[in-house]
Design a protein around this motif. Structure first.
Motif: not given
Length: 168
Positions: A26-39, A105-113
């Motif tokens: 959960q902590r990692y996915f929040l960090l990952e989301k933050g990086i993608y938001e900037k990228l 989409v393939d990773a089912k990472a709806d918080w990212l796509y």
């Protein structure tokens, strides 16, 4: 030990407490989301630097950046040497936008796509088309079964049971 091995040892630890591992992800996915938001704010800008520099730039630990690099690697224009990288290895985050979206989409990472930044990169129709293309790529379509009394598909004019059915 290479950074990726350290990351996998922690992230995929089968001996770890289930709640502890869930909290880790959960902590990692929040960090990952933050990086993608900037990228995704500047998707055409190539972000490059050492693993340590990128970790500092995105305010994450070196191991979290290693996990991020592992996750994005299949979406990059040029893959990074993730298996052997260390803190001082120079890596690039130049990604293929369509590939990245489809991999999310393939990773089912709806918080990212579903990040709002995608709306500035692709219009709604393109996002929908990429989404459907990725979903269909994993679908197996089975053809119509040939009945034993149907005409043989080889074109001989015989019934299937007297022709190719027994040749398999």
């Amino acid at each position: 030990m290479a950074l990726l091995d350290e990351w996998k040892k922690i992230a995929y630890n089968e001996k770890a407490d289930k709640d502890e591992l869930q909290n880790f992800w959960q902590r990692y996915f929040l960090l990952e989301k933050g990086i993608y938001e900037k990228l995704l704010l500047n998707p055409d800008e190539e972000v490059k630097g050492t693993v340590k520099e990128l970790a500092e730039k995105y305010n994450v630990s070196i191991l979290d950046m290693t996990g991020f690099l592992d996750g994005i690697d299949e979406s990059l224009k040029e893959p990074n040497p993730i298996e052997t990288m260390e803190e001082d290895t120079v890596v690039s985050l130049a990604f293929d936008k369509e590939k990245l979206y489809k991999n999310m989409v393939d990773a089912k990472a709806d918080w990212l796509y579903n990040l709002p930044m995608w709306n500035d990169i692709f219009d709604h129709a393109t996002k929908k088309a990429l989404y459907l293309e990725q979903k269909k790529s994993g679908t197996v379509i089975v053809g119509k079964k040939i009945g034993r009394n149907d005409p043989c598909p080889c074109g001989s004019g015989k019934k299937y049971k007297f022709c190719c059915m027994n040749k398999k």
